[in-house]
Design a protein around this motif. Structure first.
Motif, PDB file in Angstrom:
ATOM      1  N   MET A   1       0.829  -1.195   0.000  1.00  0.00           N
ATOM      2  CA  MET A   1       0.000   0.000   0.000  1.00  0.00           C
ATOM      3  C   MET A   1       0.870   1.255   0.000  1.00  0.00           C
ATOM      4  SD  MET A   1      -3.117  -1.000   2.562  1.00  0.00           S
ATOM      5  CE  MET A   1      -2.017  -1.471   3.887  1.00  0.00           C
ATOM      6  N   SER A   2       1.942   1.228  -0.784  1.00  0.00           N
ATOM      7  CA  SER A   2       2.802   2.404  -0.847  1.00  0.00           C
ATOM      8  C   SER A   2       2.114   3.507  -1.618  1.00  0.00           C
ATOM      9  CB  SER A   2       4.122   2.047  -1.509  1.00  0.00           C
ATOM     10  OG  SER A   2       3.922   1.623  -2.830  1.00  0.00           O
ATOM     11  N   THR A   3       2.438   4.729  -1.326  1.00  0.00           N
ATOM     12  CA  THR A   3       1.805   5.875  -1.944  1.00  0.00           C
ATOM     13  C   THR A   3       2.792   6.629  -2.800  1.00  0.00           C
ATOM     14  OG1 THR A   3       2.377   7.468  -0.255  1.00  0.00           O
ATOM     15  CG2 THR A   3       0.446   6.096   0.165  1.00  0.00           C
ATOM     16  N   ALA A   4       2.237   7.566  -3.618  1.00  0.00           N
ATOM     17  CA  ALA A   4       3.091   8.376  -4.482  1.00  0.00           C
ATOM     18  C   ALA A   4       4.023   9.240  -3.652  1.00  0.00           C
ATOM     19  CB  ALA A   4       2.228   9.242  -5.394  1.00  0.00           C
ATOM     20  N   ALA A   5       3.620   9.578  -2.438  1.00  0.00           N
ATOM     21  CA  ALA A   5       4.441  10.425  -1.580  1.00  0.00           C
ATOM     22  C   ALA A   5       5.539   9.634  -0.873  1.00  0.00           C
ATOM     23  CB  ALA A   5       3.572  11.135  -0.547  1.00  0.00           C
ATOM     24  N   GLY A   6       5.498   8.286  -1.038  1.00  0.00           N
ATOM     25  CA  GLY A   6       6.553   7.472  -0.455  1.00  0.00           C
ATOM     26  C   GLY A   6       6.299   7.073   0.979  1.00  0.00           C
ATOM     27  N   THR A   7       5.096   7.335   1.487  1.00  0.00           N
ATOM     28  CA  THR A   7       4.763   6.943   2.850  1.00  0.00           C
ATOM     29  C   THR A   7       3.546   6.040   2.823  1.00  0.00           C
ATOM     30  OG1 THR A   7       3.342   8.877   3.118  1.00  0.00           O
ATOM     31  CG2 THR A   7       5.642   9.101   3.790  1.00  0.00           C
ATOM     32  N   ASP A   8       3.322   5.318   3.907  1.00  0.00           N
ATOM     33  CA  ASP A   8       2.163   4.439   4.016  1.00  0.00           C
ATOM     34  C   ASP A   8       1.109   5.102   4.885  1.00  0.00           C
ATOM     35  OD1 ASP A   8       3.266   2.482   2.492  1.00  0.00           O
ATOM     36  OD2 ASP A   8       4.115   1.388   4.188  1.00  0.00           O
ATOM     37  N   PRO A   9      -0.120   5.245   4.381  1.00  0.00           N
ATOM     38  CA  PRO A   9      -1.170   5.801   5.220  1.00  0.00           C
ATOM     39  C   PRO A   9      -1.522   4.831   6.330  1.00  0.00           C
ATOM     40  CG  PRO A   9      -2.100   4.921   3.203  1.00  0.00           C
ATOM     41  CD  PRO A   9      -0.599   4.839   3.058  1.00  0.00           C
ATOM     42  N   GLY A  10      -2.054   5.319   7.423  1.00  0.00           N
ATOM     43  CA  GLY A  10      -2.463   4.457   8.508  1.00  0.00           C
ATOM     44  C   GLY A  10      -3.476   3.428   8.028  1.00  0.00           C
ATOM     45  N   ARG A  11      -3.326   2.191   8.464  1.00  0.00           N
ATOM     46  CA  ARG A  11      -4.227   1.121   8.027  1.00  0.00           C
ATOM     47  C   ARG A  11      -5.680   1.446   8.392  1.00  0.00           C
ATOM     48  NH1 ARG A  11      -3.636  -4.173   6.530  1.00  0.00           N
ATOM     49  NH2 ARG A  11      -1.381  -3.947   6.768  1.00  0.00           N
ATOM     50  N   GLU A  12      -5.902   1.982   9.583  1.00  0.00           N
ATOM     51  CA  GLU A  12      -7.267   2.288  10.000  1.00  0.00           C
ATOM     52  C   GLU A  12      -7.875   3.368   9.129  1.00  0.00           C
ATOM     53  OE1 GLU A  12     -10.889   2.261  12.078  1.00  0.00           O
ATOM     54  OE2 GLU A  12      -9.240   0.809  11.967  1.00  0.00           O
ATOM     55  N   ALA A  13      -7.109   4.395   8.790  1.00  0.00           N
ATOM     56  CA  ALA A  13      -7.622   5.466   7.935  1.00  0.00           C
ATOM     57  C   ALA A  13      -7.965   4.933   6.555  1.00  0.00           C
ATOM     58  CB  ALA A  13      -6.608   6.598   7.833  1.00  0.00           C
ATOM     59  N   LEU A  14      -7.089   4.100   5.994  1.00  0.00           N
ATOM     60  CA  LEU A  14      -7.351   3.539   4.670  1.00  0.00           C
ATOM     61  C   LEU A  14      -8.569   2.630   4.700  1.00  0.00           C
ATOM     62  CD1 LEU A  14      -6.436   3.295   1.728  1.00  0.00           C
ATOM     63  CD2 LEU A  14      -4.956   1.388   2.423  1.00  0.00           C
ATOM     64  N   PHE A  15      -8.681   1.826   5.754  1.00  0.00           N
ATOM     65  CA  PHE A  15      -9.843   0.952   5.900  1.00  0.00           C
ATOM     66  C   PHE A  15     -11.128   1.764   5.917  1.00  0.00           C
ATOM     67  CE2 PHE A  15     -12.826  -0.928   9.089  1.00  0.00           C
ATOM     68  CZ  PHE A  15     -13.283  -1.991   8.307  1.00  0.00           C
ATOM     69  N   ARG A  16     -11.170   2.819   6.700  1.00  0.00           N
ATOM     70  CA  ARG A  16     -12.382   3.618   6.806  1.00  0.00           C
ATOM     71  C   ARG A  16     -12.680   4.350   5.495  1.00  0.00           C
ATOM     72  NH1 ARG A  16     -14.528   4.229  11.793  1.00  0.00           N
ATOM     73  NH2 ARG A  16     -15.523   6.202  11.281  1.00  0.00           N
ATOM     74  N   TYR A  17     -11.669   4.808   4.815  1.00  0.00           N
ATOM     75  CA  TYR A  17     -11.887   5.513   3.553  1.00  0.00           C
ATOM     76  C   TYR A  17     -12.492   4.575   2.500  1.00  0.00           C
ATOM     77  CZ  TYR A  17     -11.073   8.449  -0.520  1.00  0.00           C
ATOM     78  OH  TYR A  17     -11.249   9.192  -1.667  1.00  0.00           O
ATOM     79  N   VAL A  18     -11.907   3.400   2.353  1.00  0.00           N
ATOM     80  CA  VAL A  18     -12.414   2.443   1.373  1.00  0.00           C
ATOM     81  C   VAL A  18     -13.817   1.984   1.769  1.00  0.00           C
ATOM     82  CG1 VAL A  18     -12.016   0.189   0.312  1.00  0.00           C
ATOM     83  CG2 VAL A  18     -10.089   1.725   0.723  1.00  0.00           C
ATOM     84  N   LEU A  19     -14.041   1.808   3.067  1.00  0.00           N
ATOM     85  CA  LEU A  19     -15.361   1.414   3.541  1.00  0.00           C
ATOM     86  C   LEU A  19     -16.401   2.484   3.216  1.00  0.00           C
ATOM     87  CD1 LEU A  19     -16.352  -1.118   5.055  1.00  0.00           C
ATOM     88  CD2 LEU A  19     -16.191   0.186   7.175  1.00  0.00           C
ATOM     89  N   ARG A  20     -16.050   3.746   3.342  1.00  0.00           N
ATOM     90  CA  ARG A  20     -16.977   4.832   3.012  1.00  0.00           C
ATOM     91  C   ARG A  20     -17.422   4.752   1.550  1.00  0.00           C
ATOM     92  NH1 ARG A  20     -13.915  10.065   5.800  1.00  0.00           N
ATOM     93  NH2 ARG A  20     -14.432   9.552   7.967  1.00  0.00           N
ATOM     94  N   LEU A  21     -16.452   4.547   0.679  1.00  0.00           N
ATOM     95  CA  LEU A  21     -16.782   4.457  -0.746  1.00  0.00           C
ATOM     96  C   LEU A  21     -17.650   3.231  -1.025  1.00  0.00           C
ATOM     97  CD1 LEU A  21     -13.327   5.340  -2.368  1.00  0.00           C
ATOM     98  CD2 LEU A  21     -15.268   6.869  -1.987  1.00  0.00           C
ATOM     99  N   GLY A  22     -17.270   2.100  -0.449  1.00  0.00           N
ATOM    100  CA  GLY A  22     -18.028   0.878  -0.671  1.00  0.00           C
ATOM    101  C   GLY A  22     -19.430   0.939  -0.103  1.00  0.00           C
ATOM    102  N   ASP A  23     -19.565   1.488   1.095  1.00  0.00           N
ATOM    103  CA  ASP A  23     -20.882   1.589   1.713  1.00  0.00           C
ATOM    104  C   ASP A  23     -21.800   2.520   0.930  1.00  0.00           C
ATOM    105  OD1 ASP A  23     -20.215  -0.174   3.703  1.00  0.00           O
ATOM    106  OD2 ASP A  23     -19.882   1.353   5.241  1.00  0.00           O
TER     107      ASP A  23
END
Length: 259
Positions: A1-23
């Protein structure tokens, strides 16, 4: 889950973001599914059914990815059928009841325009999985927007009654759109990591897209309303619980049942 900025977003934040879109896709798809057999004409019945299937397909991809991010063994079915309303993170507008055909079109149009901006923004996501889902979803969403905007113009610039109905629906539903661009820590963290688009940057493009269609439909854009809806934070209107009661009934009655 690497990003263009070279850092990894927090797993919980990514989980919630993807869940928002899916829901949001799941709930909106379920709402449209309720209309099968109740549209004003067979062609529109088939059109709304196709939109519903597209949205549920998007939800499957997103919820499946969310389950992988979470890492607790929940797949898309577990996330769809075995969470209660407070655990859903969909936009509040998506859960609003269908009402008449004009109201359904207004709700669909506003969300289609929003999803267009989101998926276009995600095409450049530093998360390859999200970018891939967006590349598939954007093709469907462009069709969704053509469908809903075309009908909005026909109804808004149609008879006196059709114009009144969709204008009334627009005034009633516009208050929920403020949530579209109300960024929180999840949105900000993923935008900074190059995973998600900046919501504030999308807002002006969304408004321009919406205003262009409203002008053609001879409809007036309502005044902005103070933000008070928190669906993507798990605080919902009463409508979601009723909808989930129907959507989840079979799976909860017969857990693990297969055809």
């Amino acid at each position: 889950m690497s990003t263009a900025a070279g850092t990894d977003p927090g797993r919980e934040a990514l989980f919630r973001y993807v869940l928002r879109l899916g829901d949001t896709s799941l709930v909106l798809g379920q709402r449209l599914g309720e209309l099968v057999g109740h549209s004003p004409a067979l062609e529109e019945d088939l059109g709304l059914a196709n939109l519903s299937l597209d949205l549920i397909g998007q939800a499957r991809l997103l919820l499946s990815y969310a389950g992988e991010i979470e890492g607790q063994g929940r797949d898309e079915d577990e996330l769809a059928f075995f969470r209660d309303a407070p655990a859903f993170l969909n936009l509040t507008l998506a859960e609003q009841p269908n009402g008449d055909f004009g109201r359904t079109i207004v709700r669909q149009f506003l969300l289609d325009a929003w999803q267009l901006e989101i998926f276009e923004g995600l095409l450049g996501s530093g998360d390859a999985r999200l970018a891939g889902i967006a590349a598939k979803a954007i093709k469907e969403t462009r069709y969704h927007f053509r469908f809903s905007s075309g009908w909005l113009v026909r109804l808004g610039d149609g008879t006196e009654e059709s114009h009144r109905r969709v204008q009334d629906a627009l005034h009633e539903l516009w208050r929920f759109t403020t949530e579209f661009f109300a960024a929180d820590d999840v949105d900000n963290e993923l935008a900074a990591a190059g995973v998600a688009p900046d919501l504030l940057a999308l807002q002006s493009r969304w408004l321009a897209r919406v205003d262009e269609v409203l002008k053609e439909a001879t409809l007036a854009r309502p005044a902005p309303v103070a933000y008070q809806w928190h669906g993507k934070r798990g605080v919902h209107t009463e409508h979601l619980g009723h909808m989930l009661g129907e959507m989840q009934h079979l799976q909860r009655t017969y857990p693990g049942a297969q055809w």
